[in-house]
Write a protein that holds these residues in place. Structure first.
Motif, PDB file in Angstrom:
ATOM      1  N   ALA A 194      -7.190  19.855  35.616  1.00 25.22           N
ATOM      2  CA  ALA A 194      -6.635  20.816  36.562  1.00 25.22           C
ATOM      3  C   ALA A 194      -5.147  20.572  36.787  1.00 25.22           C
ATOM      4  O   ALA A 194      -4.602  19.529  36.419  1.00 25.22           O
ATOM      5  N   LYS A 195      -4.508  21.533  37.425  1.00 26.75           N
ATOM      6  CA  LYS A 195      -3.059  21.502  37.626  1.00 26.75           C
ATOM      7  C   LYS A 195      -2.600  20.255  38.376  1.00 26.75           C
ATOM      8  O   LYS A 195      -1.583  19.651  38.037  1.00 26.75           O
ATOM      9  N   GLY A 196      -3.360  19.840  39.357  1.00 29.48           N
ATOM     10  CA  GLY A 196      -2.923  18.718  40.181  1.00 29.48           C
ATOM     11  C   GLY A 196      -3.472  17.374  39.763  1.00 29.48           C
ATOM     12  O   GLY A 196      -3.312  16.386  40.494  1.00 29.48           O
ATOM     13  N   ALA A 197      -4.128  17.307  38.616  1.00 27.09           N
ATOM     14  CA  ALA A 197      -4.766  16.058  38.201  1.00 27.09           C
ATOM     15  C   ALA A 197      -3.732  15.028  37.762  1.00 27.09           C
ATOM     16  O   ALA A 197      -2.647  15.359  37.290  1.00 27.09           O
ATOM     17  N   GLY A 198      -4.102  13.763  37.922  1.00 23.40           N
ATOM     18  CA  GLY A 198      -3.287  12.682  37.400  1.00 23.40           C
ATOM     19  C   GLY A 198      -2.084  12.327  38.250  1.00 23.40           C
ATOM     20  O   GLY A 198      -1.835  12.904  39.311  1.00 23.40           O
ATOM     21  N   THR A 199      -1.334  11.350  37.739  1.00 18.99           N
ATOM     22  CA  THR A 199      -0.125  10.867  38.393  1.00 18.99           C
ATOM     23  C   THR A 199       1.078  11.212  37.530  1.00 18.99           C
ATOM     24  O   THR A 199       1.093  10.912  36.329  1.00 18.99           O
ATOM     25  N   ILE A 200       2.078  11.849  38.108  1.00 16.73           N
ATOM     26  CA  ILE A 200       3.279  12.212  37.351  1.00 16.73           C
ATOM     27  C   ILE A 200       4.156  10.976  37.175  1.00 16.73           C
ATOM     28  O   ILE A 200       4.541  10.322  38.146  1.00 16.73           O
ATOM     29  N   LEU A 201       4.473  10.656  35.918  1.00 16.01           N
ATOM     30  CA  LEU A 201       5.306   9.500  35.601  1.00 16.01           C
ATOM     31  C   LEU A 201       6.786   9.863  35.577  1.00 16.01           C
ATOM     32  O   LEU A 201       7.629   9.104  36.049  1.00 16.01           O
ATOM     33  N   CYS A 202       7.114  11.008  34.987  1.00 12.66           N
ATOM     34  CA  CYS A 202       8.488  11.499  34.978  1.00 12.66           C
ATOM     35  C   CYS A 202       8.475  12.966  34.574  1.00 12.66           C
ATOM     36  O   CYS A 202       7.478  13.461  34.031  1.00 12.66           O
ATOM     37  N   VAL A 203       9.585  13.664  34.834  1.00  9.34           N
ATOM     38  CA  VAL A 203       9.653  15.099  34.557  1.00  9.34           C
ATOM     39  C   VAL A 203      11.016  15.439  33.958  1.00  9.34           C
ATOM     40  O   VAL A 203      11.955  14.644  33.993  1.00  9.34           O
ATOM     41  N   GLY A 204      11.083  16.665  33.427  1.00  6.83           N
ATOM     42  CA  GLY A 204      12.353  17.190  32.961  1.00  6.83           C
ATOM     43  C   GLY A 204      12.751  16.717  31.574  1.00  6.83           C
ATOM     44  O   GLY A 204      11.906  16.406  30.731  1.00  6.83           O
ATOM     45  N   LYS A 205      14.047  16.634  31.345  1.00  4.87           N
ATOM     46  CA  LYS A 205      14.587  16.310  30.028  1.00  4.87           C
ATOM     47  C   LYS A 205      14.131  14.947  29.544  1.00  4.87           C
ATOM     48  O   LYS A 205      13.782  14.780  28.371  1.00  4.87           O
ATOM     49  N   ILE A 206      14.103  13.957  30.430  1.00  5.33           N
ATOM     50  CA  ILE A 206      13.700  12.614  30.024  1.00  5.33           C
ATOM     51  C   ILE A 206      12.249  12.601  29.565  1.00  5.33           C
ATOM     52  O   ILE A 206      11.895  11.931  28.588  1.00  5.33           O
ATOM     53  N   ALA A 207      11.380  13.360  30.244  1.00 10.89           N
ATOM     54  CA  ALA A 207       9.975  13.435  29.847  1.00 10.89           C
ATOM     55  C   ALA A 207       9.837  14.077  28.472  1.00 10.89           C
ATOM     56  O   ALA A 207       9.054  13.618  27.629  1.00 10.89           O
ATOM     57  N   GLN A 231      -1.272  21.972  26.857  1.00  7.65           N
ATOM     58  CA  GLN A 231      -0.714  23.283  27.178  1.00  7.65           C
ATOM     59  C   GLN A 231      -1.565  23.943  28.252  1.00  7.65           C
ATOM     60  O   GLN A 231      -2.777  23.722  28.335  1.00  7.65           O
ATOM     61  N   TRP A 232      -0.934  24.763  29.059  1.00  5.62           N
ATOM     62  CA  TRP A 232      -1.618  25.477  30.134  1.00  5.62           C
ATOM     63  C   TRP A 232      -2.240  26.745  29.568  1.00  5.62           C
ATOM     64  O   TRP A 232      -1.564  27.546  28.935  1.00  5.62           O
ATOM     65  N   ASP A 233      -3.568  26.905  29.754  1.00  6.85           N
ATOM     66  CA  ASP A 233      -4.249  28.076  29.201  1.00  6.85           C
ATOM     67  C   ASP A 233      -4.503  29.162  30.242  1.00  6.85           C
ATOM     68  O   ASP A 233      -5.260  30.108  29.998  1.00  6.85           O
ATOM     69  N   GLY A 234      -3.877  29.019  31.397  1.00  2.10           N
ATOM     70  CA  GLY A 234      -4.069  29.982  32.468  1.00  2.10           C
ATOM     71  C   GLY A 234      -4.978  29.477  33.562  1.00  2.10           C
ATOM     72  O   GLY A 234      -4.918  29.954  34.704  1.00  2.10           O
ATOM     73  N   GLU A 235      -5.835  28.499  33.228  1.00  2.14           N
ATOM     74  CA  GLU A 235      -6.753  27.924  34.209  1.00  2.14           C
ATOM     75  C   GLU A 235      -6.647  26.403  34.280  1.00  2.14           C
ATOM     76  O   GLU A 235      -6.720  25.822  35.359  1.00  2.14           O
ATOM     77  N   ARG A 236      -6.495  25.769  33.097  1.00  3.40           N
ATOM     78  CA  ARG A 236      -6.430  24.308  33.033  1.00  3.40           C
ATOM     79  C   ARG A 236      -5.471  23.885  31.927  1.00  3.40           C
ATOM     80  O   ARG A 236      -5.145  24.678  31.030  1.00  3.40           O
ATOM     81  N   TYR A 237      -5.038  22.635  31.995  1.00  3.36           N
ATOM     82  CA  TYR A 237      -4.318  22.045  30.878  1.00  3.36           C
ATOM     83  C   TYR A 237      -5.337  21.631  29.815  1.00  3.36           C
ATOM     84  O   TYR A 237      -6.386  21.059  30.136  1.00  3.36           O
TER      85      TYR A 237
END
Length: 332
Positions: free
Chosen positions: A176-189, A114-120
């Motif tokens: 951080a917000k931009g860390a990692g590689t996004i595998l999928c997004v949205g409903k399927i995720a 979860q996003w706490d305002g600064e980091r996941y």
């Protein structure tokens, strides 16, 4: 209780041999890491994957049988999450990661953040100390991300690790917000994240059934040789009745777990999985508590095997974030 086929018994025997050959409870106490090495080398994380994907092709029922064996042998490895993540990566077509996982090059676990305002920030992740990557569902943007948790120099990712009472480890990650590689997004995720959560909970339920059954075996043998006033404890009818009650609860839990396995692709999947976990945890807590009661004070010590089973039940409960009251409310 479910009727096991010859194939089911072969899977159970193979899993029992794996855990026995790598040290059993002695290996658990020593923390020798041999079980994890064998799991990596032999591709046990791929029990849900088809053979065409490089997996073992045991199916969901076979995976539950393996986890039941893990419970009987108190395997401290995060096998439930490893199996679920392997299924996820195979489902979304991440062939390279699947190959690395099956060849033992990678250990990949799952988490929610979860996003706490600064980091996941994630919740507790059992076994994170041995993980190379995490597949994390970020709830605010509904994304599944692959996070590298072995790169200590990466300022975007922070890992906090601590030991647990059941000779394992747990911890949490923040990134951080931009860390990692996004595998999928949205409903399927979102749907995949829910499926992983259900699979891990179902595998933990099967593991708890194995713990409960082995604890009952240990205490049943103990009361036959433990004597008071010249007679064995097993000769007392009240002891027999209490052990019989434990057996009934374990049999019910096992039946519900395998019914949840059968119905996992149906509309009532989440209800079935939560019901199975509730019953399995109840049976495991009852079995281990009664076993400690019949052993006396020594039962809670690390030197006595039965105490390790009780602590493993507590470890699984912590891994599920103490969610039993919530599950009981929803099931009721």
């Amino acid at each position: 209780m479910p009727v096991w086929s010859q194939e089911d018994r072969l899977i159970a025997d193979s899993a029992d041999a794996l855990f026995a050959d790598t040290g059993g409870l002695t290996g658990l106490r020593l923390g020798n890491g041999r079980t994890l090495a064998r799991i990596r080398a032999e591709g046990w994380a791929g029990v849900l994957l088809d053979e065409e994907q490089g997996g073992l092709g045991f199916g969901l029922r076979g995976a539950a049988i393996v986890m039941q064996s893990a419970g009987r042998n108190l395997s401290p490895e995060p096998l439930a999450a490893m199996i679920a993540v392997a299924w996820l990566l195979g489902t979304i077509g991440e062939g390279t990661l699947v190959s690395e996982l099956m060849s033992g090059q990678q250990i990949i676990l799952s988490a929610h953040a979860q996003w706490d305002g600064e980091r996941y920030v994630t919740g507790a992740i059992p076994g994170i100390a041995v993980a190379d990557h995490l597949v994390v569902f970020c709830s605010d943007d509904q994304s599944l991300r692959l996070i590298n948790c072995k790169n200590a120099k990466d300022p975007e990712v922070d890992i906090d690790i601590f030991s647990t009472v059941d000779f394992g480890s747990s911890g949490a990650a923040s990134f951080a917000k931009g860390a990692g590689t996004i595998l999928c997004v949205g409903k399927i995720a979102t749907e995949l994240a829910e499926k992983i959560e259900d699979l891990v909970r179902l595998f933990h339920a099967a593991e708890l059934v194995g713990i409960a059954a082995q604890a009952l075996t240990i205490v049943s043998d103990y009361v036959k040789i433990r004597q008071q006033f010249g007679v064995s404890l097993s000769s007392h009818q009240v002891i027999q009745h209490r052990l019989a009650s434990v057996h009934v609860q374990i049999a019910a839990a096992e039946a519900i777990v395998y019914e949840a396995v059968r119905a996992v692709d149906g509309e009532q999947r989440r209800f079935g999985v939560k019901t199975a976990y509730q019953q399995a945890r109840h049976a495991a807590e009852l079995s281990t508590r009664e076993a400690i009661q019949f052993h006396g004070g020594i039962g809670f010590t690390d030197e006595c095997d039965i105490g390790l089973f009780f602590k493993r039940v507590m470890g699984i409960a912590a891994a599920q974030n103490g969610c039993l009251p919530v599950i009981e409310e929803r099931v009721a």
